[in-house]
Design a protein around this motif. Structure first.
Motif, PDB file in Angstrom:
ATOM      1  N   ALA A  96      24.136  31.208   7.456  1.00 27.35           N
ATOM      2  CA  ALA A  96      25.573  30.595   6.736  1.00 27.35           C
ATOM      3  C   ALA A  96      25.625  29.022   7.009  1.00 27.35           C
ATOM      4  O   ALA A  96      26.302  28.412   6.217  1.00 27.35           O
ATOM      5  N   LEU A  97      25.395  28.597   8.180  1.00 29.35           N
ATOM      6  CA  LEU A  97      25.617  27.241   8.610  1.00 29.35           C
ATOM      7  C   LEU A  97      24.635  26.331   8.011  1.00 29.35           C
ATOM      8  O   LEU A  97      24.892  24.907   7.811  1.00 29.35           O
ATOM      9  N   ASP A  98      23.602  26.618   7.546  1.00 27.31           N
ATOM     10  CA  ASP A  98      22.440  25.672   6.871  1.00 27.31           C
ATOM     11  C   ASP A  98      22.844  25.781   5.434  1.00 27.31           C
ATOM     12  O   ASP A  98      22.449  26.713   4.898  1.00 27.31           O
ATOM     13  N   ASN A  99      23.038  24.371   5.023  1.00 22.89           N
ATOM     14  CA  ASN A  99      23.586  24.487   3.507  1.00 22.89           C
ATOM     15  C   ASN A  99      22.408  24.812   2.530  1.00 22.89           C
ATOM     16  O   ASN A  99      22.657  25.500   1.537  1.00 22.89           O
ATOM     17  N   ASN A 100      21.319  24.293   3.104  1.00 17.08           N
ATOM     18  CA  ASN A 100      19.928  24.677   2.331  1.00 17.08           C
ATOM     19  C   ASN A 100      19.965  26.235   2.146  1.00 17.08           C
ATOM     20  O   ASN A 100      19.472  26.903   1.144  1.00 17.08           O
ATOM     21  N   ALA A 101      19.843  26.818   3.361  1.00 20.89           N
ATOM     22  CA  ALA A 101      19.557  28.310   3.576  1.00 20.89           C
ATOM     23  C   ALA A 101      20.563  28.950   2.925  1.00 20.89           C
ATOM     24  O   ALA A 101      20.390  30.027   2.330  1.00 20.89           O
ATOM     25  N   ARG A 102      21.813  28.597   2.989  1.00 24.53           N
ATOM     26  CA  ARG A 102      22.791  29.358   2.444  1.00 24.53           C
ATOM     27  C   ARG A 102      22.644  29.421   0.873  1.00 24.53           C
ATOM     28  O   ARG A 102      23.050  30.385   0.259  1.00 24.53           O
ATOM     29  N   LEU A 103      22.416  28.361   0.348  1.00 24.92           N
ATOM     30  CA  LEU A 103      22.197  28.307  -1.206  1.00 24.92           C
ATOM     31  C   LEU A 103      21.221  29.139  -1.487  1.00 24.92           C
ATOM     32  O   LEU A 103      21.262  29.634  -2.745  1.00 24.92           O
ATOM     33  N   LYS A 104      20.313  29.158  -0.915  1.00 22.41           N
ATOM     34  CA  LYS A 104      18.991  29.980  -1.168  1.00 22.41           C
ATOM     35  C   LYS A 104      19.606  31.479  -1.105  1.00 22.41           C
ATOM     36  O   LYS A 104      19.097  32.353  -2.060  1.00 22.41           O
ATOM     37  N   VAL A 105      20.153  31.841  -0.143  1.00 23.72           N
ATOM     38  CA  VAL A 105      20.541  33.159  -0.270  1.00 23.72           C
ATOM     39  C   VAL A 105      21.471  33.501  -1.356  1.00 23.72           C
ATOM     40  O   VAL A 105      21.473  34.575  -2.168  1.00 23.72           O
ATOM     41  N   ALA A 106      22.505  32.763  -1.629  1.00 26.11           N
ATOM     42  CA  ALA A 106      23.327  32.980  -2.872  1.00 26.11           C
ATOM     43  C   ALA A 106      22.640  32.825  -4.069  1.00 26.11           C
ATOM     44  O   ALA A 106      23.094  33.645  -4.922  1.00 26.11           O
ATOM     45  N   ARG A 107      21.701  32.154  -4.244  1.00 26.03           N
ATOM     46  CA  ARG A 107      20.857  32.270  -5.598  1.00 26.03           C
ATOM     47  C   ARG A 107      20.163  33.589  -5.461  1.00 26.03           C
ATOM     48  O   ARG A 107      20.018  34.017  -6.672  1.00 26.03           O
TER      49      ARG A 107
END
Length: 288
Positions: A96-107
């Motif tokens: 959740a704190l990694d913007n790139n990783a969070r976006l991948k999970v949300a996508r």
């Protein structure tokens, strides 16, 4: 978790442990035994009181206690089923704190839910906007399918009786799904508040995961029940959700789905440490 009954709603009685049994005692002293070790979540409505011994036993056997309002549509507080480990919570927080990783999970969540590919350059805010449009369209489609009058999603907990039948059915069904989803999240060792699409709520991750199952589970039940216009729509919805959760084996699917969603972030999943206590009923590898 997957072998448990999904949820039970309890009202107008005192939960206690008497003669070693977890029981609900009504005002006449009649005891109703609750198989607390075989239930994922107990939804406690107004009129219930809980003893210290009952809370202790529920925590030991991993049953989540949730204090809700009338008809189960307002969330007040929840206990903790126990068994959680910090390694999974830290893994979730790292994603959740990694913007790139969070976006991948949300996508991944969006693609899983709506079954369509997304452009790589979309932000989380844009995904939320797309989600709102898709959900409104889904409600309209189900309302048309079941021939239910529909003017939009409106829910005011302070004026519950003033809502139309369809909205009341949706709220009751959603509360059921949130209860079993939170119990699975806590049992697996994750944090309900650390979301990826949703944020700013103590149940953000609950909303994220529950949304993955709404379209195929509770939304059809809510509109189907509303089309019949029963005298007690909330009760009918809850009974239908209970049966559907059992038939679709939703508790068996929740935790694996969580792990699939989080793996989209691209970070290494935590390994089970050597000191981890194994499950009481291990899963055979060839049976997965």
């Amino acid at each position: 978790m997957k072998e448990r009954l999904s949820l039970l709603f309890l009202e107008k009685g005192e939960l206690d442990v008497i003669d070693g049994a977890f029981v609900l005692v009504d005002k006449n002293g009649i005891r109703t035994q609750i198989p607390v070790g075989g239930v994922a979540c107990l939804m406690l409505e107004p009129g219930t009181r809980v003893s210290h011994a009952a809370v202790v036993l529920a925590a030991r056997v991993g049953c989540l206690l949730v204090w809700v309002g009338e008809a189960g549509v307002r969330f007040y507080s929840s206990g903790h089923p126990g068994g959680a480990r910090s390694d999974r919570l830290l893994y979730q927080a790292q994603l959740a704190l990694d913007n790139n990783a969070r976006l991948k999970v949300a996508r991944k969540m969006f693609e899983f839910r709506f079954r369509e590919p997304l452009k790589e350059d979309l932000s989380v805010e844009q995904l939320r906007g797309m989600e709102g449009v898709r959900v409104r369209q889904l409600y309209e489609q189900f309302a048309e399918k079941y021939q239910v009058p529909w003017t939009g999603r409106r829910y005011n907990p302070k004026e519950w009786g003033g809502g139309d039948v369809a909205n009341r059915c949706l709220s009751s069904a959603t509360a059921c799904l949130y209860g079993v989803t939170e119990s699975a999240i806590l049992a697996a060792g994750y944090a309900p508040a650390i979301g990826f699409v949703h944020s700013g709520s103590p149940l953000s991750f609950v909303y994220d995961i529950a949304d993955l199952f709404k379209t195929d589970t509770i939304i059809p039940i809510a509109f189907d029940t509303a089309s019949k216009n029963p005298l007690q729509p909330e009760r009918e919805v809850r009974l239908s959700c209970r049966d559907m959760f059992r038939q679709t084996k939703i508790l068996e699917r929740l935790i694996p789905t969580i792990e699939v969603m989080l793996s989209a972030g691209g970070l290494s999943q935590p390994e089970d440490p050597d000191w981890t206590v194994p499950p009481a009923i291990p899963v055979e590898k060839d049976a997965e």
